[in-house]
Design a protein around this motif. Sequence first.
Motif, PDB file in Angstrom:
ATOM      1  N   UNK A   1      17.169   6.960   7.427  1.00 49.31           N
ATOM      2  CA  UNK A   1      16.066   6.928   8.386  1.00 49.31           C
ATOM      3  C   UNK A   1      14.929   6.120   7.762  1.00 49.31           C
ATOM      4  N   UNK A   2      14.481   5.117   8.495  1.00 45.05           N
ATOM      5  CA  UNK A   2      13.342   4.316   8.032  1.00 45.05           C
ATOM      6  C   UNK A   2      12.088   4.914   8.650  1.00 45.05           C
ATOM      7  N   UNK A   3      11.128   5.226   7.788  1.00 42.25           N
ATOM      8  CA  UNK A   3       9.858   5.775   8.260  1.00 42.25           C
ATOM      9  C   UNK A   3       8.814   4.676   8.103  1.00 42.25           C
ATOM     10  N   UNK A   4       8.319   4.182   9.236  1.00 42.68           N
ATOM     11  CA  UNK A   4       7.327   3.115   9.180  1.00 42.68           C
ATOM     12  C   UNK A   4       5.926   3.707   9.227  1.00 42.68           C
ATOM     13  N   UNK A   5       5.159   3.367   8.201  1.00 41.06           N
ATOM     14  CA  UNK A   5       3.739   3.690   8.223  1.00 41.06           C
ATOM     15  C   UNK A   5       3.025   2.343   8.199  1.00 41.06           C
TER      16      UNK A   5
ATOM     17  N   UNK B   1      15.929   8.754   3.084  1.00 45.29           N
ATOM     18  CA  UNK B   1      14.743   8.325   3.829  1.00 45.29           C
ATOM     19  C   UNK B   1      14.087   7.156   3.095  1.00 45.29           C
ATOM     20  N   UNK B   2      13.806   6.096   3.849  1.00 43.09           N
ATOM     21  CA  UNK B   2      13.183   4.898   3.289  1.00 43.09           C
ATOM     22  C   UNK B   2      11.832   4.713   3.971  1.00 43.09           C
ATOM     23  N   UNK B   3      10.761   4.862   3.190  1.00 37.30           N
ATOM     24  CA  UNK B   3       9.424   4.693   3.759  1.00 37.30           C
ATOM     25  C   UNK B   3       8.990   3.247   3.560  1.00 37.30           C
ATOM     26  N   UNK B   4       8.538   2.608   4.628  1.00 39.08           N
ATOM     27  CA  UNK B   4       7.979   1.267   4.517  1.00 39.08           C
ATOM     28  C   UNK B   4       6.550   1.316   5.043  1.00 39.08           C
ATOM     29  N   UNK B   5       5.592   1.227   4.116  1.00 35.51           N
ATOM     30  CA  UNK B   5       4.191   1.185   4.531  1.00 35.51           C
ATOM     31  C   UNK B   5       3.872  -0.280   4.810  1.00 35.51           C
TER      32      UNK B   5
ATOM     33  N   UNK C   1       0.808  -1.225   0.000  1.00 36.75           N
ATOM     34  CA  UNK C   1       0.000   0.000   0.000  1.00 36.75           C
ATOM     35  C   UNK C   1       0.844   1.279   0.000  1.00 36.75           C
ATOM     36  N   UNK C   2       1.910   1.303  -0.816  1.00 34.02           N
ATOM     37  CA  UNK C   2       2.785   2.479  -0.818  1.00 34.02           C
ATOM     38  C   UNK C   2       2.747   3.251  -2.139  1.00 34.02           C
TER      39      UNK C   2
ATOM     40  N   UNK D   1      14.652  10.011  -1.429  1.00 31.73           N
ATOM     41  CA  UNK D   1      13.745   9.117  -0.694  1.00 31.73           C
ATOM     42  C   UNK D   1      13.262   7.992  -1.597  1.00 31.73           C
ATOM     43  N   UNK D   2      12.910   6.869  -0.994  1.00 33.38           N
ATOM     44  CA  UNK D   2      12.190   5.817  -1.684  1.00 33.38           C
ATOM     45  C   UNK D   2      11.046   5.373  -0.778  1.00 33.38           C
ATOM     46  N   UNK D   3      10.092   4.644  -1.335  1.00 35.65           N
ATOM     47  CA  UNK D   3       8.971   4.161  -0.529  1.00 35.65           C
ATOM     48  C   UNK D   3       8.559   2.787  -1.025  1.00 35.65           C
ATOM     49  N   UNK D   4       8.222   1.917  -0.079  1.00 31.54           N
ATOM     50  CA  UNK D   4       7.885   0.552  -0.449  1.00 31.54           C
ATOM     51  C   UNK D   4       7.017  -0.085   0.622  1.00 31.54           C
TER      52      UNK D   4
END
Lengths: 382, 275
Positions: free
Chosen positions: A171-175, A107-111, A38-39, A81-84
Amino acid sequence: MATVMPKKKRSLLQGNEAIALGALAAGCRFFAGYPITPASEISEVLSARMPRVGGTFIQMEDEIASMGAIIGASIAGIKSMTATSGPGFSLMQENIGYACITETPCVVVNVMRGGGSTGLPTCPGQGDVMQARWGTHGDNPIIVLAVSTVTDCFDITVRAFNLSEKYRIPVVLLSDEVVSHTRETVIFPSPQDIEIVDRVTPSVPPEWYVPYENNSTGIPDMAAFGEGYRYHVTGLVHDERGFPTQHPEEVKTFTNRLFRKLTQGLHEIQIIKTFMMNDADVAVIAYGSVARSAQRAVVDARSKGTKAGLLQLITLFPFPERLVDKVLKQCIRVLVPEMNMGQIYREVQRVNQGKTDVKKYNRIDGQFITPDEILGELLLEE
Amino acid sequence: MPKEITKLIHKYLRHDKKFPHVWCPGCGNGVILGSLIRAIDRLGLTKDEIVLASGIGCSGRMPVYVDFNTLHTTHGRALTFATGIKLAKPSLTVITVMGDGDATAIGGNHFIHAARRNVNLTAIIINNQIYGMTGGQFSPTTPYGSHAATAPYGHIEHAFSIAELAVTAGAAFVGRGTVYHVQTLDKLIKAAVLKRGFSVVEIISNCHIQFGRRNEMGNPVTMMEWMRDHAVTVEKAEKMTSEDLEDKFTIGILADEEKPIYTEEYDKIRERAGD
Ligand SMILES: Cc1ncc(C[n+]2csc(CCOP(=O)(O)OP(=O)(O)O)c2C)c(N)n1
């Protein structure tokens, strides 16, 4: 060139959109990603907005490539940044370690979705908490933050960039699926009220530049490629000049510095929020979408006469031990509800060492945890 | 050593910093580094505007020796980092150097997509037909029937032609050279760096230690003689029958096309996206 911020002061946004806007507000001008639920909305929003602010969006051939590309862009001086989601996050781990060792901000976003492997693509989960901390091999520190509201998605994304830039660390951003797909109104701060931190670039002439200097802060200045400071970047353990070394003293100095630079900044790295904690004798420790349910449960518990409070963890790692410890000392009971089998619960127990009664509450069926469930657990012993 | 070469070494190598190097005596990697330096010198590029990025392997150690902006990435991923650098700062000349395993086994997916995408990068692929650094295991270019550390009874898989793979995947410029035909190699690398678009130079090189010794070519001279006897220029090959070409490989320019390059296309996207 378009302005970065939406023209309206308030907007009805989805969590993923707010993450994208937060990144732009923080100065992110490079995004590389690979589609995954869901990213995906983060990519979609940035594919439209990046070119309008002079930035670059690229869809790579996989998440390994996405991670490589954002590190490259960052080394060239651009915030990236990336998001996954889970499966892609697994693929990114090797290059996340490269960013740790080379001290490249990104920044690495992990939804988070539910389940392991392909799991539950459209359901929420919190199963990747320990992976975010320990997923890459070796013993490197990393910063992990968790968001629980759409407003968080904007604000905490900005903070993620700031910490990443300041401490030269990924930095890992957890959603999670709930936060990322919830729509709510966000009131944007005016641009001058948003604190933006940029990496420190060297002010010395190139011949004096020591790219991995063991200085007092533990954070070396970072030159971008192509600015006259020619130096070497490698994932091999390196000396202060950036050249590979296996000399035990140099290896030790290097590894210690990676930890030291974070230890010295814990006061600003460890972010928490408290809610009704002042006189609480029962507390919930929660993060992500679960913290929202917990907040409601605390209000309901109070109306039933239980002095409940909430400690919401935004920074999961470095684990805010002292802040958690304070709550453990204050309360006779602590509940840690999570959408996993108890990953942060174990961290809390590690700090607790038998001081107080800590209970966990877990859901791993792809459903989010409701306020009533938490309330039920809070009142169980009354 | 001729004077010109000594001078160039002092100009480009981190000679006071990072030597001795890790390569075996007689390794083709040194020849290739020499060629690269001469090409860059002839193009008149400054050291500040060059990025040399590598993956992991013996080939991957090349950047540390030269005084450019240098990046030693993860195994197979050099092109992904290079893509990020180039898009972030298009004014830089970004060159990657990879091994055959690096570029076409673990990094094969990145390689074909980089060729298709046409970001203005140069990929130098050192094809020594073996995994050198890890001790001679077979790679995607190890010939059928030859021996490797993990093919003790003879290799039963079939080899890639890296250059032809690059042509098929859409690379704007593709050349193939060897460490024996050094003057051709100098020209190929120069043309590739100069090329606007994704350019590839496959270089047949000798790993006499890990490949040669297991295959009756245990010294650099025999391996170079093999290159001399089996390489045919593209021009000459056109006049030869497929039978004559059976155990030969072509050297020279295999593809050279004008295609819209990614960064310029993206500039148009920025205009289209507007305010
Ligand atoms: C993910 C990963 N897998 C495996 C390795 C081990 N490894 C290092 S170099 C190498 C192969 C090198 O062969 P090649 O790419 O042909 O380059 P050469 O050493 O011959 O120049 C391998 C498998 C690694 N470093 N990383």
